[in-house]
Design an enzyme around this catalytic site. Structure first.
Site, PDB file in Angstrom:
ATOM      1  N   SER A 135       0.820  -1.089   0.309  1.00 23.29           N
ATOM      2  CA  SER A 135       0.125  -0.016  -0.056  1.00 23.29           C
ATOM      3  C   SER A 135       0.947   1.284   0.006  1.00 23.29           C
ATOM      4  O   SER A 135       2.120   1.245   0.468  1.00 23.29           O
ATOM      5  CB  SER A 135      -0.728   0.076   1.393  1.00 23.29           C
ATOM      6  N   TYR A 148      -1.378  -0.189  10.388  1.00 18.99           N
ATOM      7  CA  TYR A 148      -1.706  -0.642   9.112  1.00 18.99           C
ATOM      8  C   TYR A 148      -0.521  -0.062   8.141  1.00 18.99           C
ATOM      9  O   TYR A 148       0.057  -1.100   7.526  1.00 18.99           O
ATOM     10  CB  TYR A 148      -2.886  -0.020   8.560  1.00 18.99           C
TER      11      TYR A 148
HETATM   12  N1  LIG Z   1      -8.790  -0.659  -1.069  1.00 14.75           N
HETATM   13  C1  LIG Z   1      -7.825  -0.074  -0.868  1.00 14.75           C
HETATM   14  O1  LIG Z   1      -8.040   1.414  -0.804  1.00 14.75           O
HETATM   15  C2  LIG Z   1      -6.643  -0.687  -0.596  1.00 14.75           C
HETATM   16  C3  LIG Z   1      -5.244   0.450  -0.771  1.00 14.75           C
HETATM   17  C4  LIG Z   1      -4.356  -0.328  -0.537  1.00 14.75           C
HETATM   18  C5  LIG Z   1      -3.823  -1.513  -0.340  1.00 14.75           C
HETATM   19  N2  LIG Z   1      -5.083  -2.300  -0.083  1.00 14.75           N
HETATM   20  C6  LIG Z   1      -4.652  -3.666   0.130  1.00 14.75           C
HETATM   21  O2  LIG Z   1      -5.239  -4.511  -0.887  1.00 14.75           O
HETATM   22  C7  LIG Z   1      -5.534  -5.784  -0.366  1.00 14.75           C
HETATM   23  C8  LIG Z   1      -7.045  -6.344  -0.688  1.00 14.75           C
HETATM   24  O3  LIG Z   1      -7.914  -5.170  -0.136  1.00 14.75           O
HETATM   25  P1  LIG Z   1      -9.351  -4.703  -0.703  1.00 14.75           P
HETATM   26  O4  LIG Z   1      -9.538  -3.461  -1.072  1.00 14.75           O
HETATM   27  O5  LIG Z   1      -9.672  -5.713  -1.853  1.00 14.75           O
HETATM   28  O6  LIG Z   1     -10.132  -5.188   0.526  1.00 14.75           O
HETATM   29  P2  LIG Z   1     -11.412  -6.291   0.661  1.00 14.75           P
HETATM   30  O7  LIG Z   1     -12.528  -6.079  -0.052  1.00 14.75           O
HETATM   31  O8  LIG Z   1     -11.913  -6.047   2.347  1.00 14.75           O
HETATM   32  O9  LIG Z   1     -10.745  -7.566   0.609  1.00 14.75           O
HETATM   33  C9  LIG Z   1      -9.989  -8.186   1.590  1.00 14.75           C
HETATM   34  C10 LIG Z   1      -9.684  -9.521   1.267  1.00 14.75           C
HETATM   35  O10 LIG Z   1      -8.891 -10.259   2.223  1.00 14.75           O
HETATM   36  C11 LIG Z   1      -9.568 -11.348   2.782  1.00 14.75           C
HETATM   37  N3  LIG Z   1      -8.819 -11.794   4.104  1.00 14.75           N
HETATM   38  C12 LIG Z   1      -9.128 -10.993   5.146  1.00 14.75           C
HETATM   39  N4  LIG Z   1      -8.541 -11.624   6.298  1.00 14.75           N
HETATM   40  C13 LIG Z   1      -8.175 -12.660   6.131  1.00 14.75           C
HETATM   41  C14 LIG Z   1      -7.644 -13.975   6.540  1.00 14.75           C
HETATM   42  N5  LIG Z   1      -7.397 -13.926   7.799  1.00 14.75           N
HETATM   43  N6  LIG Z   1      -7.473 -15.094   5.597  1.00 14.75           N
HETATM   44  C15 LIG Z   1      -7.802 -15.103   4.542  1.00 14.75           C
HETATM   45  N7  LIG Z   1      -8.299 -14.071   3.935  1.00 14.75           N
HETATM   46  C16 LIG Z   1      -8.692 -12.923   4.720  1.00 14.75           C
HETATM   47  C17 LIG Z   1     -10.968 -11.247   3.101  1.00 14.75           C
HETATM   48  O11 LIG Z   1     -11.756 -12.338   2.625  1.00 14.75           O
HETATM   49  P3  LIG Z   1     -12.541 -13.104   3.861  1.00 14.75           P
HETATM   50  O12 LIG Z   1     -13.247 -12.047   4.964  1.00 14.75           O
HETATM   51  O13 LIG Z   1     -13.676 -13.852   3.415  1.00 14.75           O
HETATM   52  O14 LIG Z   1     -11.441 -13.663   4.723  1.00 14.75           O
HETATM   53  C18 LIG Z   1     -11.205 -10.457   1.624  1.00 14.75           C
HETATM   54  O15 LIG Z   1     -11.296 -11.255   0.454  1.00 14.75           O
HETATM   55  C19 LIG Z   1      -5.292  -5.725   1.327  1.00 14.75           C
HETATM   56  O16 LIG Z   1      -3.890  -6.404   1.444  1.00 14.75           O
HETATM   57  C20 LIG Z   1      -5.393  -4.058   1.462  1.00 14.75           C
HETATM   58  O17 LIG Z   1      -4.546  -4.134   2.639  1.00 14.75           O
HETATM   59  C21 LIG Z   1      -6.376  -1.950  -0.396  1.00 14.75           C
END
Ligand SMILES: NC(=O)c1ccc[n+]([C@@H]2O[C@H](COP(=O)([O-])OP(=O)(O)OC[C@H]3O[C@@H](n4cnc5c(N)ncnc54)[C@H](OP(=O)(O)O)[C@@H]3O)[C@@H](O)[C@H]2O)c1
Length: 250
Positions: A135, A148
């Site tokens: 990130s 975070y």
């Molecule tokens: N959205 C943003 O603005 C943003 C920006 C920078 C970086 N990121 C990064 O991008 C990645 C994906 O984020 P996203 O935005 O797509 O968020 P999201 O929609 O909340 O998706 C997160 C995913 O991680 C899974 N997850 C969480 N805890 C887990 C665990 N203990 N074991 C297995 N799976 C787990 C969740 O599935 P379950 O709940 O079904 O387990 C979900 O599929 C993350 O690493 C986040 O930090 C996001």
């Protein structure tokens, strides 16, 4: 057919990455805790998608998942370490310790342990690509980013250190560092289900979309074998930098 393993496949980036990789002729194993969401994705994506219920913070769950990959004799060509979360936006001095523990367990320990399980087979085959989802929070500090941001700084440095260890092999490592992205559950999770606060965050902003991230993954994976994309920082045009804070009359 190449095989990809995508963690966090049940929502957001992970789901979009699975869709894009299937369209790019990969077999995709999608891992996440919510089996019902994975089953839904399986119905959409069909025979080349394998749903693998998995909690990256639970050693037994991770062992079982890796065993089932081995039992199916699947070599992982591409690992996308995407599962991750932010919890809370409180300043460090008032943050909930449980939130810190869960972020470290998922974003740091979980990502490291998934890698630890799958890397030896990649090295043995002298073939593989790991794409970590970091990130911009791992580079730029902001109030409330505390653990975070630090967890994503771990992802950044872990990615670089993996490259150092993998010198002399053909295994590649990349770190994608996204900025503000809409269309995922990330902010709803971070803000504990407060939909009004989520709406306020994204109001009148054209953020990046999960599909933009998925395109980046496919682009990195499509590079010729002698090319390693070390990192990609990707933000919406609408997001940029603010000045450093100065507190007066301290
Ligand atoms: N959205 C943003 O603005 C943003 C920006 C920078 C970086 N990121 C990064 O991008 C990645 C994906 O984020 P996203 O935005 O797509 O968020 P999201 O929609 O909340 O998706 C997160 C995913 O991680 C899974 N997850 C969480 N805890 C887990 C665990 N203990 N074991 C297995 N799976 C787990 C969740 O599935 P379950 O709940 O079904 O387990 C979900 O599929 C993350 O690493 C986040 O930090 C996001």
């Amino acid at each position: 057919m190449k095989t990809a393993f995508v963690t966090g496949a049940s929502a957001g980036f992970g789901k979009a990455i699975c869709r894009a990789l299937i369209a790019d002729n990969y077999r995709v194993i999608g891992g996440a805790r919510r089996a019902d969401k994975l089953a839904e994705l399986k119905r959409e994506l069909g025979e080349h998608f394998i749903a693998l219920p998995l909690d990256v913070t639970d050693a037994a769950s991770l062992d079982a998942a890796c065993e089932s990959i081995r039992d199916a004799s699947l070599h992982i060509d591409l690992l996308v370490n995407n599962a991750g979360l932010a919890l809370g936006i409180d300043r460090a001095q008032s943050a909930d310790a449980k939130n810190w523990e869960r972020m470290i367990a998922t974003n740091v320990t979980g990502l490291a342990m998934v890698t630890h399980k799958l890397l030896p087979a990649m090295v043995e085959a002298n073939n593989g690509l790991i794409i970590n989802i970091g990130s911009i929070a791992g580079t730029y500090p902001y109030p409330g980013g505390n653990v975070y941001g630090a967890s994503k700084a771990f992802v950044k440095q872990f990615s670089l250190n993996l490259r150092a260890d993998l010198a002399g092999t053909k295994v590649r490592v990349s770190n994608i560092e996204p900025g503000l992205c809409s269309g995922t559950e990330f902010s709803l999770v971070r803000l504990a289900g407060d939909q009004d606060a989520v709406n306020a965050l994204y109001r009148d902003v054209e953020a990046i979309r999960p599909e933009d991230l998925a395109n980046t993954v496919v682009w990195i994976a499509g590079q010729p074998p002698h090319v390693n994309i070390n990192s990609v920082e990707i933000m919406p045009v609408a997001q940029s930098y603010a000045a450093l804070n100065i507190a007066r009359n301290l």
